[in-house]
Design a protein around this motif. Sequence first.
Motif, PDB file in Angstrom:
ATOM      1  N   UNK A 212       0.829  -1.160   0.129  1.00 23.87           N
ATOM      2  CA  UNK A 212      -0.124   0.273   0.267  1.00 23.87           C
ATOM      3  C   UNK A 212       1.034   1.666  -0.157  1.00 23.87           C
ATOM      4  N   UNK A 213       1.795   1.028   1.014  1.00 25.43           N
ATOM      5  CA  UNK A 213       2.701   2.525   0.487  1.00 25.43           C
ATOM      6  C   UNK A 213       3.045   2.778  -0.784  1.00 25.43           C
ATOM      7  N   UNK A 214       3.687   1.856  -1.281  1.00 25.27           N
ATOM      8  CA  UNK A 214       4.406   2.212  -2.479  1.00 25.27           C
ATOM      9  C   UNK A 214       2.808   2.657  -3.346  1.00 25.27           C
TER      10      UNK A 214
ATOM     11  N   UNK B  28      -2.071   2.119   9.849  1.00 23.45           N
ATOM     12  CA  UNK B  28      -2.767   2.430   8.795  1.00 23.45           C
ATOM     13  C   UNK B  28      -2.930   3.568   9.604  1.00 23.45           C
ATOM     14  N   UNK B  29      -2.846   4.018  10.888  1.00 27.94           N
ATOM     15  CA  UNK B  29      -2.579   4.875  11.702  1.00 27.94           C
ATOM     16  C   UNK B  29      -1.584   6.154  11.444  1.00 27.94           C
ATOM     17  N   UNK B  30      -1.216   5.972  10.870  1.00 29.29           N
ATOM     18  CA  UNK B  30       0.613   5.940  10.016  1.00 29.29           C
ATOM     19  C   UNK B  30       0.293   6.790   8.420  1.00 29.29           C
ATOM     20  N   UNK B  31      -0.552   5.923   7.168  1.00 30.28           N
ATOM     21  CA  UNK B  31      -0.811   6.576   6.314  1.00 30.28           C
ATOM     22  C   UNK B  31      -1.617   7.224   6.839  1.00 30.28           C
TER      23      UNK B  31
ATOM     24  N   UNK C 201      -1.181  15.963   4.108  1.00 32.87           N
ATOM     25  CA  UNK C 201      -1.205  16.295   2.992  1.00 32.87           C
ATOM     26  C   UNK C 201      -2.660  17.060   2.859  1.00 32.87           C
ATOM     27  N   UNK C 202      -3.733  16.824   3.476  1.00 30.93           N
ATOM     28  CA  UNK C 202      -4.883  17.742   3.466  1.00 30.93           C
ATOM     29  C   UNK C 202      -4.300  19.099   3.938  1.00 30.93           C
ATOM     30  N   UNK C 203      -3.935  19.245   5.436  1.00 30.04           N
ATOM     31  CA  UNK C 203      -3.457  19.872   6.147  1.00 30.04           C
ATOM     32  C   UNK C 203      -2.544  21.547   5.524  1.00 30.04           C
ATOM     33  N   UNK C 204      -1.519  20.608   4.764  1.00 28.90           N
ATOM     34  CA  UNK C 204      -0.257  21.305   4.739  1.00 28.90           C
ATOM     35  C   UNK C 204       0.060  21.228   3.354  1.00 28.90           C
ATOM     36  N   UNK C 205      -0.726  20.888   2.396  1.00 33.42           N
ATOM     37  CA  UNK C 205      -0.626  19.597   1.050  1.00 33.42           C
ATOM     38  C   UNK C 205       0.970  19.061   1.012  1.00 33.42           C
ATOM     39  N   UNK C 206       1.555  18.610   1.883  1.00 33.67           N
ATOM     40  CA  UNK C 206       2.332  17.708   0.964  1.00 33.67           C
ATOM     41  C   UNK C 206       2.119  16.484   1.870  1.00 33.67           C
TER      42      UNK C 206
ATOM     43  N   UNK D 200       5.709  10.595   8.970  1.00 35.70           N
ATOM     44  CA  UNK D 200       5.115   8.887   9.009  1.00 35.70           C
ATOM     45  C   UNK D 200       5.366   7.663   8.280  1.00 35.70           C
ATOM     46  N   UNK D 201       6.096   8.156   6.641  1.00 35.43           N
ATOM     47  CA  UNK D 201       5.753   7.231   5.759  1.00 35.43           C
ATOM     48  C   UNK D 201       7.536   6.761   6.112  1.00 35.43           C
ATOM     49  N   UNK D 202       8.401   7.326   7.136  1.00 36.32           N
ATOM     50  CA  UNK D 202       9.231   6.853   7.629  1.00 36.32           C
ATOM     51  C   UNK D 202       9.178   5.611   8.235  1.00 36.32           C
ATOM     52  N   UNK D 203       7.897   5.736   9.314  1.00 35.56           N
ATOM     53  CA  UNK D 203       8.055   4.664   9.925  1.00 35.56           C
ATOM     54  C   UNK D 203       7.653   3.884   8.943  1.00 35.56           C
TER      55      UNK D 203
END
Length: 316
Positions: A3-5, A189-192, A199-204, A209-212
């Motif tokens: 899913x991450x990919x 799930x929590x980290x995704x 992305x919703x808040x900061x547009x990025x 989180x994705x490092x974890x």
Amino acid sequence: MSLFEGVRAVASASGDSLVDWNAVRDAAKAGTPPGDLTLTAAEREAYAGDVRDARERIREVSTLDFDVPETVSVMNRHHWIDANAGTFERAFRPVNDASASLPGVSRTLNTGGAAAALSFLARNVLGQYDPLLLADGDAHELYFVHPNIVEAAASLDVPLARFRRWIAFHEVTHAAEFGAAPWLADYLEDRLRAGITELEDEYRLDTDEFEEVLLAMTAVEGYAELLMDRAFDREYGDLRRKLDARRRGGGPLTKLFRHLLGLGLKRKQYEQGREFFDAVVDARGIETASLVWNAPENLPRRDELDTPGRWLARVA
């Protein structure tokens, strides 16, 4: 394919609008031949039999307590697109729901890019254990993309039955990990969700989180390789060498897609995770290596992947 990919593939696309997931499904299927799914009853039973054998053998060598999905889905490429587009749609639902307030996201999420990514992956994925992240309920699925398995076995010049069995064993190792670590699906799930909320808040995308997620998936892939070596009932060094050569092959466009989707990174996950667990097992045995699934805190940290002794000192 994880899913991450897939999330990273969608988030790295460019365009003028948010993702229209119905259009993604249609476009991905339009660009992907479904493949032949004509199977005899004996061939379907062979898939199920390989999964049953893998479950029993992996339970024996790992001492992990786990089960596998009751239904094994043997599918064509269009079926796989439907299954995975649903997962990505769930992952990006907060962004789609907030589209009116996210003018910058149109440059990030693009229907065409998502469709191209799914189409490419659908032609290459062989098997997948899917814990159905972000879905309602505690469900999981086991997929085999039969046309891809048949074509890969032919191109690698290996017997189909042996290759199919190898794929089954590999995917069942992932079922073992998620079964032994009931917290793992929620952890991912929590980290995704947190990364996509950023992305919703900061547009990025939140890289922390994705490092974890990346570290967790490195452990997942590395431990799976460890179990495969001990559980598979036949020699498979030749299969791995041939499949690695297949992954490195292809024309310029294929290589570009692999780079954009991070598939080279997935190979690195296999290698780095495997080296970590090999060192742990050599030092303290497979029972100690299995401690990684006792709690989220037991996942190896970035510095511990390169120095497993630090993980042993902290966890074992």
